[in-house]
Design a protein around this motif. Structure first.
Motif, PDB file in Angstrom:
ATOM      1  N   LYS A 366       0.829  -1.209   0.000  1.00  0.00           N
ATOM      2  CA  LYS A 366       0.000   0.000   0.000  1.00  0.00           C
ATOM      3  C   LYS A 366       0.863   1.259   0.000  1.00  0.00           C
ATOM      4  N   PHE A 367       0.458   2.242  -0.798  1.00  0.00           N
ATOM      5  CA  PHE A 367       1.143   3.537  -0.933  1.00  0.00           C
ATOM      6  C   PHE A 367       2.574   3.376  -1.462  1.00  0.00           C
ATOM      7  N   SER A 368       2.782   2.357  -2.299  1.00  0.00           N
ATOM      8  CA  SER A 368       4.086   2.182  -2.940  1.00  0.00           C
ATOM      9  C   SER A 368       3.860   1.553  -4.304  1.00  0.00           C
ATOM     10  N   THR A 369       4.916   1.450  -5.071  1.00  0.00           N
ATOM     11  CA  THR A 369       4.835   0.758  -6.358  1.00  0.00           C
ATOM     12  C   THR A 369       5.488  -0.615  -6.266  1.00  0.00           C
ATOM     13  N   ARG A 370       5.884  -1.009  -5.054  1.00  0.00           N
ATOM     14  CA  ARG A 370       6.619  -2.254  -4.873  1.00  0.00           C
ATOM     15  C   ARG A 370       5.669  -3.448  -4.783  1.00  0.00           C
ATOM     16  N   ARG A 371       5.923  -4.463  -5.587  1.00  0.00           N
ATOM     17  CA  ARG A 371       5.189  -5.722  -5.499  1.00  0.00           C
ATOM     18  C   ARG A 371       6.092  -6.762  -4.847  1.00  0.00           C
ATOM     19  N   LYS A 473      11.853  -0.671  14.525  1.00  0.00           N
ATOM     20  CA  LYS A 473      12.119  -1.018  13.130  1.00  0.00           C
ATOM     21  C   LYS A 473      10.798  -1.118  12.382  1.00  0.00           C
ATOM     22  N   THR A 474      10.876  -1.116  11.056  1.00  0.00           N
ATOM     23  CA  THR A 474       9.668  -1.169  10.228  1.00  0.00           C
ATOM     24  C   THR A 474       8.878  -2.447  10.494  1.00  0.00           C
ATOM     25  N   LEU A 475       7.576  -2.301  10.610  1.00  0.00           N
ATOM     26  CA  LEU A 475       6.668  -3.438  10.808  1.00  0.00           C
ATOM     27  C   LEU A 475       5.946  -3.694   9.502  1.00  0.00           C
ATOM     28  N   GLN A 476       6.192  -4.855   8.914  1.00  0.00           N
ATOM     29  CA  GLN A 476       5.581  -5.206   7.638  1.00  0.00           C
ATOM     30  C   GLN A 476       4.298  -5.989   7.897  1.00  0.00           C
ATOM     31  N   ILE A 477       3.161  -5.314   7.760  1.00  0.00           N
ATOM     32  CA  ILE A 477       1.859  -5.944   7.987  1.00  0.00           C
ATOM     33  C   ILE A 477       1.379  -6.530   6.668  1.00  0.00           C
ATOM     34  N   ARG A 478       1.026  -7.809   6.674  1.00  0.00           N
ATOM     35  CA  ARG A 478       0.606  -8.491   5.452  1.00  0.00           C
ATOM     36  C   ARG A 478      -0.552  -9.437   5.772  1.00  0.00           C
ATOM     37  N   ALA A 509      -2.336  10.474  12.069  1.00  0.00           N
ATOM     38  CA  ALA A 509      -2.452   9.045  11.787  1.00  0.00           C
ATOM     39  C   ALA A 509      -2.919   8.782  10.361  1.00  0.00           C
ATOM     40  N   THR A 510      -2.344   7.767   9.751  1.00  0.00           N
ATOM     41  CA  THR A 510      -2.737   7.289   8.427  1.00  0.00           C
ATOM     42  C   THR A 510      -3.524   5.994   8.591  1.00  0.00           C
ATOM     43  N   LEU A 511      -4.700   5.932   7.990  1.00  0.00           N
ATOM     44  CA  LEU A 511      -5.511   4.718   8.087  1.00  0.00           C
ATOM     45  C   LEU A 511      -4.848   3.584   7.316  1.00  0.00           C
ATOM     46  N   ILE A 512      -4.613   2.473   8.003  1.00  0.00           N
ATOM     47  CA  ILE A 512      -4.038   1.288   7.363  1.00  0.00           C
ATOM     48  C   ILE A 512      -5.152   0.399   6.838  1.00  0.00           C
ATOM     49  N   THR A 513      -6.109   0.070   7.706  1.00  0.00           N
ATOM     50  CA  THR A 513      -7.231  -0.781   7.317  1.00  0.00           C
ATOM     51  C   THR A 513      -8.334  -0.631   8.361  1.00  0.00           C
ATOM     52  N   HIS A 514      -9.438  -1.300   8.150  1.00  0.00           N
ATOM     53  CA  HIS A 514     -10.619  -1.113   8.999  1.00  0.00           C
ATOM     54  C   HIS A 514     -11.523  -2.339   8.913  1.00  0.00           C
ATOM     55  N   GLY A 515     -12.490  -2.408   9.804  1.00  0.00           N
ATOM     56  CA  GLY A 515     -13.479  -3.484   9.789  1.00  0.00           C
ATOM     57  C   GLY A 515     -14.585  -3.176  10.785  1.00  0.00           C
ATOM     58  N   ASP A 533     -12.547  -8.954  12.044  1.00  0.00           N
ATOM     59  CA  ASP A 533     -11.547  -9.079  10.993  1.00  0.00           C
ATOM     60  C   ASP A 533     -11.482  -7.768  10.222  1.00  0.00           C
ATOM     61  N   LEU A 534     -10.278  -7.251  10.015  1.00  0.00           N
ATOM     62  CA  LEU A 534     -10.085  -6.033   9.243  1.00  0.00           C
ATOM     63  C   LEU A 534      -9.813  -6.389   7.783  1.00  0.00           C
ATOM     64  N   ALA A 535      -9.992  -5.423   6.909  1.00  0.00           N
ATOM     65  CA  ALA A 535      -9.785  -5.656   5.483  1.00  0.00           C
ATOM     66  C   ALA A 535      -8.326  -6.009   5.206  1.00  0.00           C
ATOM     67  N   THR A 536      -8.123  -6.901   4.241  1.00  0.00           N
ATOM     68  CA  THR A 536      -6.785  -7.354   3.866  1.00  0.00           C
ATOM     69  C   THR A 536      -5.905  -6.177   3.456  1.00  0.00           C
ATOM     70  N   THR A 537      -4.673  -6.215   3.911  1.00  0.00           N
ATOM     71  CA  THR A 537      -3.765  -5.120   3.573  1.00  0.00           C
ATOM     72  C   THR A 537      -2.328  -5.613   3.466  1.00  0.00           C
ATOM     73  N   ALA A 538      -1.512  -4.825   2.811  1.00  0.00           N
ATOM     74  CA  ALA A 538      -0.053  -5.001   2.800  1.00  0.00           C
ATOM     75  C   ALA A 538       0.517  -3.613   3.043  1.00  0.00           C
ATOM     76  N   TYR A 539       1.074  -3.404   4.224  1.00  0.00           N
ATOM     77  CA  TYR A 539       1.452  -2.045   4.630  1.00  0.00           C
ATOM     78  C   TYR A 539       2.732  -2.089   5.455  1.00  0.00           C
ATOM     79  N   ASP A 540       3.619  -1.127   5.191  1.00  0.00           N
ATOM     80  CA  ASP A 540       4.852  -0.993   5.962  1.00  0.00           C
ATOM     81  C   ASP A 540       4.705   0.167   6.949  1.00  0.00           C
TER      82      ASP A 540
END
Length: 587
Positions: A366-371, A473-478, A509-515, A533-540
Motif C-alpha cells: 500500500k502507498f508504494s509501487t513495490r510488489r 524497526k519497520t513493521l511489515q503488515i501483510r 495518523a494514516t488509516l491502514i485498514t478497517h473493519g 476481521d479487518l480488510a486485507t492489507t499489505a502495509y509498511d
C-alpha cells in the motif's frame, strides 16, 4: 473455513440445468442479417488505406493484424432468453479445419458486451484466440431478469460456450472463462458446472456472497445501494434483489429472514462448489483490489486457500473493478489483465511461461509501487504477532507529569494485567472514518492519497483509542489483521467499528485498514467474545511511528444495526484473566 456442501435442492437444480444443456441440441439464434457461422471478408483497398480499428469495421479482416471483430449476435439460454454477444476472431480464422483456444467473457453487473472487454478481446485475438463476450441476462438488450448469479445465469455461460463452438473455430479442448466482478463470480460458478472450462481468470469477484453483502453481520449500504440502483437503471432485476437488499439493511429483520438470505447466497457462492473445482483441479487466477469495499479480499482468500489445483492470487491498489478496466476496455498495458492473459496462455495454449510456478500470491504494498510475493495462502512467510490492549482508565490530570491520563489505552506485546471497562456510546460519531466521502476517499487511497486523522481528536465518550510505543524497526503488515475484543453490549443490538492506524510522533495518523462487526440478538449486559476481521492489507509501518487503534460505533461504509435515534453503548472489558488483543500478520 469449513466449506458447506450444496443442499439437495441446489444439486437437483444444477443437475436439471445440466440435463437441459445436454438435451437442448445447441441454443443458438442469429440476429437479423447475421448467419450461423461467422465469416469475415478482406478489407477493400479503400478500407485498408483508411483503416483505424476493427471496431469501426465489423465483419472486415484487419489489414494490420488479420483479426476480425463481429457483432450483432445473440446467445440463447436453455429457457429461450436471448443475450447479446460479440466476438473477436484471430488471423487465419477463415481457414478450414483450423482451431483456436477460446475465451468467454461474461459482463459485469450493469455492464455490457458492446464496451466492457473490447480491448482485452482484441489483444487475445492478436495472440491467436477466439474471444467472445456476452451481456448477462437482464442487463441492457439481453432479455430476462437478473438472477444474481443463480443457476440459470450459470447455465447461460454454457450456452455461450455452445454458441462459440458452433459459430467460430474455437477448440472445445481449450476453453477459458473470464470476467470482472459479476462476470468473475459467474466464471468460477460455471467452471464448477461445465467440464469444458479448462481455465478461469476471475477479477474483482467474490468467494462467499454473504461475506460481501452482510460480512460480520454488518451490511454495506453504500455499495448495496449502488448495486441496486445501477442494476435497476441498466437492467431488469428479479424482485427478490430489492427485497433482500432492503432486508439486510433493516435492523428489524428477523434472524429467520437473514438465514433465508444466507441460503440464497450460498447457491451463488463459488466457495460452495470448491469440491467440484478441485475434482478437476481447474486452474484459477484471482485478482483483487485492496480498496475494494464492495467485495473485500478476505472472502476470495478463503476460497483461494481451499483450491488444490493450479492457482494464482493478485492484490492490487484500487477500488472495485478500477484496476482492471483500462486493460479490459481499452486494451492498455495493465498488470492484472496482462497476468490474466499469461494465465490463459499457460493453460489454453500450453506456454511454459512460469506463471503457475513458484509464489502463488503477488501483492503490491500500500502507498508504494513495490510488489512482493508469498509462496501460498496461508503464507508460511508470515507470523501472527499478538499485541495486548490495556484499558485507558479514568480521565484525570497528573501533576507529576504535567499531562492528562486516561485519554487512551495502551498496546503492548506484554499481557495486560489491569482490570477495567472502556465505554463508548453511539450518541455521536468520532473523527475516525473510512473516508469523509464514500468511494471517493478510497479511490484517493488507491492513488496514494491516504485517509488521515488526528488521534487526540477522538471524542472520549463516543470512541476509544489505543496507542503503542514507537517502533524500533519497520513493521511489515501483510494479510488480515484481527482485533479480538471482550465486549458488553447495553442491549441486544449494537456495533463496533475498528480502525488500524499508522501514527506518527505528533499524533497524526494514516488509516491502514478497517473493519466492523454488529450484534443483533445478544443478551443485554452479558459480556461476549467479539472478534473483528479487518480488510486485507499489505502495509509498511515505519520505525519511529507507532500502532494506533480507534474503536467507535458508526461509519458511513457500515450500516447501523439500530433504528435512527436508537441509543446503545458498547463496553470493552479487561481483567487479568482475559484480554482484548490485536493480532497482526507480519513479515
Amino acid at each position: 473455513m469449513t466449506t458447506s456442501r450444496p443442499s439437495r435442492s441446489v444439486l437437483a437444480r444444477r443437475w436439471r440445468h445440466t440435463l437441459a444443456l445436454a438435451a437442448a441440441s445447441l441454443s443458438i439464434w442469429a440476429a437479423p442479417g447475421a448467419q450461423a457461422g461467422i465469416t469475415c471478408r478482406p478489407a477493400t483497398p479503400l478500407e485498408a488505406a483508411t483503416w483505424v480499428s476493427p471496431l469501426a469495421k465489423p465483419g472486415v479482416i484487419s489489414p494490420r493484424d488479420g483479426t476480425c471483430f463481429a457483432t450483432g449476435y445473440t446467445v440463447v439460454g436453455t429457457d429461450g432468453v436471448r443475450m447479446t454477444a460479440n466476438v473477436f476472431l484471430p488471423a487465419g480464422a477463415n481457414q478450414p479445419g483450423r482451431k483456436f483456444p477460446g475465451v468467454v467473457f461474461i459482463s459485469s453487473w450493469a455492464a455490457a458486451d458492446f464496451f466492457e472487454y473490447l480491448g482485452q478481446q482484441q489483444r487475445l485475438a492478436q495472440e491467436g484466440y477466439v474471444a467472445m463476450a456476452y451481456t448477462a441476462r437482464g442487463f441492457y438488450l439481453s432479455e430476462g431478469t437478473v438472477g444474481v448469479a443463480g443457476p440459470q445465469d450459470v447455465s447461460d455461460v454454457s450456452s455461450a460456450i455452445n454458441w462459440m463452438l458452433t459459430n467460430t473455430p474455437a477448440d472445445v479442448n481449450n476453453i477459458g472463462a473470464s470476467g470482472i466482478s459479476y462476470g468473475a463470480g459467474l466464471s468460477l460458478l460455471a467452471a464448477a458446472a461445465d467440464t469444458r472450462i479448462k481455465a478461469v481468470t476471475a477479477l474483482s469477484g467474490w468467494g462467499t456472497l454473504m461475506d460481501q453483502l452482510y460480512g460480520q453481520d454488518t451490511p454495506n449500504p453504500t455499495w448495496a445501494n449502488i448495486l441496486f440502483l445501477s442494476g435497476a437503471v441498466t437492467g431488469r432485476l428479479d424482485p427478490i434483489v430489492g427485497e433482500y437488499s432492503a432486508a439486510i439493511q433493516n435492523p428489524d429483520t428477523p434472524k429467520s429472514k437473514i438465514d433465508e438470505i444466507r441460503a440464497w447466497g450460498a447457491e451463488r457462492s463459488p466457495s460452495t462448489f470448491v469440491a467440484a473445482l478441485n475434482q478437476r483441479k481447474v486452474p484459477i487466477f484471482i485478482s483483487k483490489n485492496m480498496q475494494d469495499d464492495m467485495f473485500q479480499s478476505a472472502s476470495s482468500l478463503s476460497l483461494f486457500s481451499q483450491l488444490t489445483g493450479p492457482k494464482k492470487f493478485l492484490l492490487n491498489p484500487g477500488i472495485h473493478g478500477m484496476t482492471e478496466l483500462p486493460g479490459a476496455t481499452l486494451g492498455l498495458d495493465n498488470y492484472p489483465m496482462d497476468q490474466a492473459r499469461r494465465w490463459m496462455n499457460r493453460f489454453l495454449k500450453g506456454e511454459q511461461n512460469g506463471i503457475d510456478q513458484g509464489a502463488k500470491l503477488d501483492w503490491q504494498v500500500k502507498f508504494s509501487t513495490r510488489r512482493e510475493t508469498l509462496s501460498n495462502w496461508p503464507a508460511p512467510e508470515l507470523k501472527n504477532t499478538t499485541y495486548h490492549l490495556s484499558p485507558r482508565g479514568a480521565f484525570y490530570w497528573d501533576i507529576w507529569c504535567f499531562c492528562f491520563r486516561g485519554h487512551h489505552g495502551g498496546i503492548s506485546t506484554a499481557k495486560n494485567t489491569k482490570a477495567g471497562s472502556d465505554a463508548m456510546s453511539n450518541l455521536l460519531d468520532t473523527t475516525a472514518t473510512t473516508g469523509l466521502i464514500p468511494i471517493l476517499s478510497t479511490t484517493g487511497e488507491s492513488i496514494g492519497l491516504p485517509v488521515l486523522n488526528y488521534m487526540p481528536s477522538v471524542a472520549w465518550n463516543h470512541g476509544i483509542r489505543y496507542e503503542g510505543p514507537a517502533l524500533s524497526k519497520t513493521l511489515q503488515i501483510r494479510g488480515i489483521p484481527q482485533i479480538k475484543l471482550r465486549v458488553t453490549p447495553s442491549q441486544s443490538r449494537g456495533m463496533v467499528v475498528a480502525y488500524l492506524y499508522d501514527v506518527n510522533p505528533l499524533g497524526f495518523a494514516t488509516l491502514i485498514t478497517h473493519g466492523a462487526r454488529a450484534v443483533h440478538w445478544a443478551t443485554p449486559r452479558k459480556t461476549i467474545d467479539f472478534p473483528i476481521d479487518l480488510a486485507t492489507t499489505a502495509y509498511d509501518l515505519p520505525a519511529g511511528h507507532h500502532i494506533g487503534i480507534v474503536l467507535d460505533t458508526a461509519d458511513s461504509l457500515y450500516g447501523a444495526p439500530v433504528r435512527f435515534g436508537e441509543a446503545f453503548s458498547m463496553n470493552v472489558e479487561f481483567s487479568s484473566a482475559t484480554s482484548s488483543t490485536l493480532v497482526l500478520p507480519t513479515r
